[in-house]
Design a protein around this motif. Structure first.
Motif, PDB file in Angstrom:
ATOM      1  N   GLU A  10       0.849  -1.178   0.000  1.00 50.90           N
ATOM      2  CA  GLU A  10       0.000   0.000   0.000  1.00 50.90           C
ATOM      3  C   GLU A  10       0.894   1.241   0.000  1.00 50.90           C
ATOM      4  O   GLU A  10       2.058   1.186   0.401  1.00 50.90           O
ATOM      5  N   ILE A  11       0.328   2.364  -0.438  1.00 52.03           N
ATOM      6  CA  ILE A  11       1.084   3.613  -0.464  1.00 52.03           C
ATOM      7  C   ILE A  11       0.283   4.744   0.177  1.00 52.03           C
ATOM      8  O   ILE A  11      -0.938   4.658   0.311  1.00 52.03           O
ATOM      9  N   PHE A  12       1.013   5.776   0.550  1.00 58.35           N
ATOM     10  CA  PHE A  12       0.391   7.042   0.923  1.00 58.35           C
ATOM     11  C   PHE A  12       1.263   8.145   0.345  1.00 58.35           C
ATOM     12  O   PHE A  12       2.439   7.950   0.057  1.00 58.35           O
ATOM     13  N   VAL A  13       0.650   9.308   0.128  1.00 56.08           N
ATOM     14  CA  VAL A  13       1.358  10.455  -0.431  1.00 56.08           C
ATOM     15  C   VAL A  13       1.039  11.672   0.419  1.00 56.08           C
ATOM     16  O   VAL A  13      -0.125  11.909   0.752  1.00 56.08           O
ATOM     17  N   ILE A  14       2.074  12.422   0.762  1.00 53.62           N
ATOM     18  CA  ILE A  14       1.923  13.669   1.507  1.00 53.62           C
ATOM     19  C   ILE A  14       2.627  14.763   0.720  1.00 53.62           C
ATOM     20  O   ILE A  14       3.771  14.588   0.278  1.00 53.62           O
ATOM     21  N   THR A  15       1.951  15.890   0.554  1.00 50.35           N
ATOM     22  CA  THR A  15       2.539  17.031  -0.125  1.00 50.35           C
ATOM     23  C   THR A  15       2.875  18.113   0.888  1.00 50.35           C
ATOM     24  O   THR A  15       2.085  18.396   1.785  1.00 50.35           O
ATOM     25  N   THR A  16       4.060  18.681   0.754  1.00 49.42           N
ATOM     26  CA  THR A  16       4.540  19.738   1.642  1.00 49.42           C
ATOM     27  C   THR A  16       4.985  20.912   0.775  1.00 49.42           C
ATOM     28  O   THR A  16       4.981  20.816  -0.452  1.00 49.42           O
ATOM     29  N   GLU A  17       5.431  21.965   1.400  1.00 52.29           N
ATOM     30  CA  GLU A  17       5.933  23.101   0.629  1.00 52.29           C
ATOM     31  C   GLU A  17       7.231  22.769  -0.102  1.00 52.29           C
ATOM     32  O   GLU A  17       7.591  23.435  -1.066  1.00 52.29           O
ATOM     33  N   ALA A  18       7.945  21.734   0.329  1.00 55.07           N
ATOM     34  CA  ALA A  18       9.204  21.335  -0.311  1.00 55.07           C
ATOM     35  C   ALA A  18       8.998  20.360  -1.463  1.00 55.07           C
ATOM     36  O   ALA A  18       9.895  20.139  -2.257  1.00 55.07           O
ATOM     37  N   GLY A  19       7.838  19.753  -1.553  1.00 55.02           N
ATOM     38  CA  GLY A  19       7.545  18.718  -2.545  1.00 55.02           C
ATOM     39  C   GLY A  19       6.687  17.652  -1.904  1.00 55.02           C
ATOM     40  O   GLY A  19       5.988  17.922  -0.922  1.00 55.02           O
ATOM     41  N   SER A  20       6.745  16.456  -2.421  1.00 61.68           N
ATOM     42  CA  SER A  20       5.902  15.373  -1.906  1.00 61.68           C
ATOM     43  C   SER A  20       6.757  14.207  -1.435  1.00 61.68           C
ATOM     44  O   SER A  20       7.884  14.022  -1.886  1.00 61.68           O
ATOM     45  N   ILE A  21       6.184  13.427  -0.520  1.00 61.63           N
ATOM     46  CA  ILE A  21       6.807  12.165  -0.155  1.00 61.63           C
ATOM     47  C   ILE A  21       5.797  11.052  -0.416  1.00 61.63           C
ATOM     48  O   ILE A  21       4.581  11.261  -0.324  1.00 61.63           O
ATOM     49  N   LYS A  22       6.334   9.924  -0.755  1.00 57.98           N
ATOM     50  CA  LYS A  22       5.509   8.739  -0.954  1.00 57.98           C
ATOM     51  C   LYS A  22       6.037   7.668  -0.026  1.00 57.98           C
ATOM     52  O   LYS A  22       7.236   7.397   0.009  1.00 57.98           O
ATOM     53  N   GLY A  23       5.130   7.101   0.766  1.00 62.62           N
ATOM     54  CA  GLY A  23       5.497   6.038   1.680  1.00 62.62           C
ATOM     55  C   GLY A  23       4.937   4.716   1.210  1.00 62.62           C
ATOM     56  O   GLY A  23       3.822   4.667   0.672  1.00 62.62           O
ATOM     57  N   PHE A  24       5.705   3.670   1.396  1.00 64.62           N
ATOM     58  CA  PHE A  24       5.306   2.335   0.989  1.00 64.62           C
ATOM     59  C   PHE A  24       5.165   1.471   2.231  1.00 64.62           C
ATOM     60  O   PHE A  24       6.080   1.403   3.054  1.00 64.62           O
ATOM     61  N   VAL A  25       4.022   0.806   2.353  1.00 67.72           N
ATOM     62  CA  VAL A  25       3.686   0.031   3.539  1.00 67.72           C
ATOM     63  C   VAL A  25       3.411  -1.408   3.130  1.00 67.72           C
ATOM     64  O   VAL A  25       2.715  -1.653   2.142  1.00 67.72           O
ATOM     65  N   LYS A  26       3.974  -2.338   3.893  1.00 69.46           N
ATOM     66  CA  LYS A  26       3.737  -3.758   3.646  1.00 69.46           C
ATOM     67  C   LYS A  26       3.567  -4.437   5.002  1.00 69.46           C
ATOM     68  O   LYS A  26       4.358  -4.188   5.920  1.00 69.46           O
TER      69      LYS A  26
END
Length: 152
Positions: free
Chosen positions: A2-18
């Motif tokens: 599964e994934i999640f995405v967070i957007t910040t003022e610096a750009g975005s991060i994508k996290g991967f969960v298993k």
């Protein structure tokens, strides 16, 4: 996975969960659409809280495989001894981990960190006080240090 995405003022991060554990975090310089689902809500909400200046990342379950004993000691020392809002140099981290002559090798370990918020390599700076490199870009390192109220 599964994934999640967070957007910040610096750009975005994508996290991967298993298996209900975070296994990788990637930084992006562009702005992706935020996303999470039931499987990733805990990770999304906790990291969002971190981006608001809270020291909460120790709450996250993670899965990290270390390639060597050296890598494991360096990363665990970083995680457990270099606290939110503090920094150390590569050489200081090497000493703390029990490898006083391995500052460059510590830098190599930091460069291959696939869980950079969980194992906070942005807290490792050059011995002269400059913040140094960060794989996703220096602006990300500055952004993360500002979140932790370490003024750069």
């Amino acid at each position: 996975m599964e994934i999640f995405v967070i957007t910040t003022e610096a750009g975005s991060i994508k996290g991967f969960v298993k298996n209900n554990k975070i296994i990788e975090i990637k930084f992006y310089n562009d702005y992706l659409e935020e996303y999470y689902d039931n499987h990733t809500a805990l990770f999304y909400k906790t990291i969002k809280k971190y981006f608001k200046g809270y020291d909460v990342l120790d709450e996250l379950p993670y899965e990290k495989y270390f390639k060597t004993v050296f890598e494991e000691r360096v990363m665990k020392t970083l995680k457990n001894k270099v606290l939110f809002g503090h920094v150390v140099s590569y050489g200081e981290l090497a000493v703390m981990a029990g490898y006083p002559r391995a500052a460059r090798a510590v830098g190599t370990v930091m460069a291959h960190n696939n869980l950079p918020l969980i194992f906070p390599c942005h807290r490792v700076i050059k011995s002269d006080g400059r913040i140094g490199n960060f794989g996703p870009g220096q602006h990300w390192k500055e952004f993360l240090l500002k979140i932790e109220k370490y003024i750069v």
